[in-house]
Design a protein around this motif. Sequence first.
Motif, PDB file in Angstrom:
ATOM      1  N   TYR A 138       0.833  -1.208   0.000  1.00 25.56           N
ATOM      2  CA  TYR A 138       0.000   0.000   0.000  1.00 25.56           C
ATOM      3  C   TYR A 138       0.868   1.259   0.000  1.00 25.56           C
ATOM      4  CZ  TYR A 138      -3.121   3.666   1.621  1.00 25.56           C
ATOM      5  OH  TYR A 138      -3.810   4.834   1.739  1.00 25.56           O
TER       6      TYR A 138
ATOM      7  N   VAL B 230       2.029   1.885  -3.503  1.00 24.44           N
ATOM      8  CA  VAL B 230       0.942   2.418  -4.326  1.00 24.44           C
ATOM      9  C   VAL B 230       0.635   3.857  -3.950  1.00 24.44           C
ATOM     10  CG1 VAL B 230      -1.497   2.163  -4.901  1.00 24.44           C
ATOM     11  CG2 VAL B 230      -0.049   0.137  -4.692  1.00 24.44           C
ATOM     12  N   LYS B 231       0.643   4.120  -2.636  1.00 24.09           N
ATOM     13  CA  LYS B 231       0.321   5.462  -2.162  1.00 24.09           C
ATOM     14  C   LYS B 231       1.334   6.488  -2.615  1.00 24.09           C
ATOM     15  CE  LYS B 231       0.851   6.403   2.186  1.00 24.09           C
ATOM     16  NZ  LYS B 231       0.714   6.416   3.658  1.00 24.09           N
TER      17      LYS B 231
ATOM     18  N   SER C 286      -5.014   6.998 -13.200  1.00 23.86           N
ATOM     19  CA  SER C 286      -5.993   6.391 -12.315  1.00 23.86           C
ATOM     20  C   SER C 286      -5.352   5.957 -11.007  1.00 23.86           C
ATOM     21  CB  SER C 286      -6.641   5.189 -13.014  1.00 23.86           C
ATOM     22  OG  SER C 286      -7.562   4.543 -12.155  1.00 23.86           O
ATOM     23  N   GLY C 287      -5.954   6.383  -9.869  1.00 24.81           N
ATOM     24  CA  GLY C 287      -5.501   5.962  -8.559  1.00 24.81           C
ATOM     25  C   GLY C 287      -4.328   6.750  -7.999  1.00 24.81           C
TER      26      GLY C 287
ATOM     27  N   VAL D 170      -2.137   9.283  -5.995  1.00 25.56           N
ATOM     28  CA  VAL D 170      -2.278  10.074  -4.777  1.00 25.56           C
ATOM     29  C   VAL D 170      -1.029  10.938  -4.636  1.00 25.56           C
ATOM     30  CG1 VAL D 170      -2.573  10.024  -2.275  1.00 25.56           C
ATOM     31  CG2 VAL D 170      -3.682   8.278  -3.690  1.00 25.56           C
TER      32      VAL D 170
ATOM     33  N   SER E 150       6.124  10.921  -3.920  1.00 23.38           N
ATOM     34  CA  SER E 150       5.442  10.302  -5.057  1.00 23.38           C
ATOM     35  C   SER E 150       6.297  10.430  -6.320  1.00 23.38           C
ATOM     36  CB  SER E 150       4.082  10.969  -5.294  1.00 23.38           C
ATOM     37  OG  SER E 150       3.211  10.738  -4.225  1.00 23.38           O
TER      38      SER E 150
ATOM     39  N   ASN F 262      -4.401  14.425 -11.956  1.00 26.53           N
ATOM     40  CA  ASN F 262      -5.686  14.019 -11.353  1.00 26.53           C
ATOM     41  C   ASN F 262      -6.277  15.107 -10.473  1.00 26.53           C
ATOM     42  OD1 ASN F 262      -5.350  11.619 -12.635  1.00 26.53           O
ATOM     43  ND2 ASN F 262      -5.499  10.329 -10.825  1.00 26.53           N
TER      44      ASN F 262
END
Length: 570
Positions: free
Chosen positions: A120, A123-124, A146-147, A149, A154, A174
């Motif tokens: 996670y 992904v975060k 998509s997705g 954050v 990042s 996004n």
Amino acid sequence: MTNTTNYNLKKPDISDYAGPGAFNDNADIIDSKLKEHSDALAGAQAKVMVSGLLKGDGAGGVSAADGGTDYQAPTNSLTAETALDDADYVPFYDTSATGHRKTLWSNIKSVLKTYFDTVYTIVKLGFGYATCSTAAATAAKVATLSGFVLNTGSVVGVYFTYRNTASSPTMNINSTGAKSIYYNGAAVTTAIIPKHALLQYTGSYFYLLNPEIAASGILKGDGAGNVSAAAAGTDYARLPATEVITGYSKPASASALAATDTINAALGKLEAGMSDSLALAQKDLVNILRLKLQQTLSASDIDAWADLLTDDTLLNSANTADVIIGSGNLSRAIYSQLVENYQMDFGASASNHFMVGQTFTTGAIMHVSSVKVKLSKTGSPTDNITAKIYSVSSGVPSTLLYTSTNSISGSTLTTSFAEYEFLFSSATLAANTVYAITLSRSSSVNASNYYNVRDSSSDVYSGGTFLVYNSAWTAISGNDMYFIITGATAGTAIWSAVTATEALTYAAVCADQNNGTGSVAWYLSDDGTNWTAISALDEMQTVSFDAALVYLKCVLTADAKVSGVAWGGY
């Protein structure tokens, strides 16, 4: 005579006659019960005991134990669970500790949580690949992923459909907010953001991890294949069109690492010579070929060549047809001038615009298939318009070469301009030559019923100029006709032969291309006649080239384009 309580054995009284029958009956009962007891003991051995003593229930089962309840039936008698509680035990067999055969579900969850928390976190942090389709000159860039954050740390890859030309651009992924893009402590310039950019969010801005150019400036070629220091980071020199990468082979006694360095240095000269205005994709070609060469270093010496298509000097002009090179692209031959803000009448007077036309210049050999212009009518002319192709002398039409196979009837035109197509068959034009396309009516002039052609009131086409016929042809240098001249259905480019240092068994082609609505096919040959189709780009494939010469061919259809190509083998 009485009987016993449990097994109903016969007990003769003192007054009873105890014959053999009574004793035989008792013996049968005792034998039967002993057998039942023996069978029950055998079944009890299959029961699993964790601690304490098992107690049989007389029917092969297990009931409460003497002095405790910590007993468990065999595993195959457990029932399925649809949901587990933290306090539930899950059967496991521990090979390192005898008797440890179960664990709590809460322990398993703890281990899984550690694993998935790590996933996670990754992904975060925003690892992914976004696409930015914002116009090149617009500073406020927008991308979608998509997705995604936006968190400190990042990292995201961004593909720019249009390479940035705006100063101090920002990035908004996004709708997480527009953030400045920095490199080396300052907002980036227009030159250093590649089409495939890698950005990391610092908490306040995006940091560019892979700038297009080094912070120390641009290398400058000296025209002799060498590289010197840049002058204030602004002096760019493109590779001479006649120079190719060739003959950078693995030294016989050198290590693989040294050979790699040799090839990197040689290919680095090509990169250093590129103009900064060239697309990043063209530089990627060299990197791709470098990887291919390095992968094969342990197998054999390698020959490699490249063409960035800045001009057509590396092409074999005698065998190349129906293609054009412009703005760093190779494409099917389509010559056009599409600016239209003016109109010119023709066919109204014999002494004023009796006919009109336009000169144009070919690149490679061309087989004209069609010519499109925009026409309208004044009044109600009913005769036909025909297109013709002439050779040119002193800037005006000279000798008639080809006439269109169709004519446009005046009755089909309207008073509004529309595009009309004239078709040609076997109209072959020489390379790098000026020709003229003309329009004329089939009947005599008519001041009330005539035709109009769309054009530009300024000189916007460098390959030719507008023509009018007033008893003789005259070039109108300030105007250019609206026209589209199209070559054959497929364009063919053949590069001049290059010389390999050995016969080739394996070969590869790497290209930056955009198929559009068409296609691009590649071929290699060692004689320029028998061609081997390249089944896939960026992959080595088997060839059988005995001759030292290597030829490259490309066939394009529709609107397909090629921005650069590299080829090689061993």
